[in-house]
Design a protein around this motif. Structure first.
Motif, PDB file in Angstrom:
ATOM      1  N   ARG A  15      34.403  40.874  39.503  1.00 58.96           N
ATOM      2  CA  ARG A  15      35.255  39.837  40.077  1.00 58.96           C
ATOM      3  C   ARG A  15      34.377  38.734  40.656  1.00 58.96           C
ATOM      4  O   ARG A  15      33.454  39.022  41.422  1.00 58.96           O
ATOM      5  CB  ARG A  15      36.096  40.458  41.196  1.00 58.96           C
ATOM      6  N   LEU A 108      38.881  36.478  37.745  1.00 60.77           N
ATOM      7  CA  LEU A 108      38.212  35.207  38.023  1.00 60.77           C
ATOM      8  C   LEU A 108      39.262  34.244  38.565  1.00 60.77           C
ATOM      9  O   LEU A 108      40.444  34.373  38.232  1.00 60.77           O
ATOM     10  CB  LEU A 108      37.608  34.613  36.740  1.00 60.77           C
ATOM     11  N   GLU A 121      33.503  29.389  34.802  1.00 63.74           N
ATOM     12  CA  GLU A 121      34.093  30.545  34.111  1.00 63.74           C
ATOM     13  C   GLU A 121      33.887  30.457  32.598  1.00 63.74           C
ATOM     14  O   GLU A 121      33.663  31.469  31.945  1.00 63.74           O
ATOM     15  CB  GLU A 121      35.581  30.666  34.439  1.00 63.74           C
TER      16      GLU A 121
END
Ligand SMILES: [Zn+2]
Length: 325
Positions: A15, A108, A121
């Motif tokens: 995460r 994310l 990302e």
């Protein structure tokens, strides 16, 4: 390798969660982040009410072997210091290379930028795809305020958002990501994502239980029920304090392979509906003069707090505007 014959998938979980305010003059350093590693990632996420918590509970229920790497999160603030982001990415890439998981499940935010990269990302997922290879499965659960990019979709098998603001369904989103990963692994789902971008930001009307977003989500649910092979429709209301190329609302329809035509039609219909409703996305905020007049008229009756929504610290602004003062 035939995925259907795998006895028990090994799924890596991680995460990285940050909503980065691109106009803040203050970068976000490592010491603003809460970071945990290894089994602490699992113990902290279980029952935490997060997307990762949902991912882990669904994978636990399926008897999957979990391989936790790290969890790093910070409240919204300025762009993340690039070297810190790189160190997180390298740690996850090294774990993938060392342990060769069958799949990677990620929570994310989707609107993280670094002092160098606007689409962190997209960069992370691109490198993860290279590390796990074309047969590995990558599933991602995002915040619905993600700045969704083509790079993120191309690199992942499953990439979906929660559907509600306030974000009351993130656990359900995580569970769906996990189920999607398992379905790709056993060969029962071959997802294809169709993206439509709408060149507009939402200055208001951001809640999904009322107003134009409620109508759009109702429409998405209706289209999901009608369009053949539809597995998910995610509507992204991009975090507006960013300044990146391709900013805007996004509709992503994830469907089974072979149903791209109906997915394209559903995504286009939702994109056109966003555009038609563009004038409805407003909040009716007082000007500073109106607020001060209101306070003066009601002096002594109650305490007042004046908030400058253009310098909104909850969205990562530095909170240094002196306009009201
Ligand atoms: Zn959000």
């Amino acid at each position: 390798m035939n995925r259907a014959t795998l006895p028990q998938p090994r799924v890596m979980v991680a995460r990285i969660f940050h909503e980065s305010h691109g106009f803040s003059p203050l970068p976000t350093p490592q010491d603003c982040f809460l970071v945990s590693r290894g089994d602490a990632v699992l113990s902290e996420a279980r029952g935490s009410g997060t997307t990762l918590g949902g991912i882990i509970s669904a994978l636990d229920a399926a008897g999957v072997e979990l391989m936790p790497v790290l969890s790093a999160s910070a409240p919204p603030s300025g762009l993340v210091e690039h070297d810190f982001y790189l160190s997180l990415k390298q740690e996850i890439l090294a774990a993938v290379k060392a342990h060769a998981p069958d799949a990677i499940a990620l929570e994310l935010h989707g609107a993280m930028g670094t002092t160098v990269l606007p689409d962190a990302e997209g960069d992370l997922l691109r490198d993860l795809r290279l590390a796990i290879g074309p047969d590995g499965v990558i599933g991602v659960g995002l915040d619905l305020h993600a700045h969704l990019t083509e790079a993120m979709l191309v690199a992942s098998d499953i990439c979906i958002a929660c559907k509600e603001n306030p974000h009351s369904d993130v656990v359900a989103c995580g569970e769906k990501v996990a189920r999607g990963i398992l379905s790709v692994l056993d060969g029962s789902l071959r997802p294809v994502s169709t993206l439509v971008k709408i060149p507009m930001l939402l200055p208001g009307g951001n809640e999904t239980a009322t107003g134009p977003l409620r109508d759009l989500h109702d429409m998405a649910r209706g289209l999901a029920a009608q369009a053949a092979g539809t597995w998910d429709i995610s509507l992204y209301n991009v975090f507006r304090f960013l300044d990146d190329a391709g900013m805007g609302q996004a509709v992503v329809v994830t469907s089974a392979e072979g149903t791209e035509m109906s997915a394209r039609a559903a995504a286009s219909e939702l994109g056109e509906a966003f555009w038609r409703k563009r004038s409805e996305f407003v909040d009716h905020l007082m000007s500073i003069d109106e607020a001060l007049d209101h306070v003066a008229e009601h002096a002594g009756t109650t305490p007042y707090v004046l908030a400058d929504m253009g310098d909104r610290v909850l969205a990562g602004a530095p909170g240094d505007s002196t306009a009201i003062l």
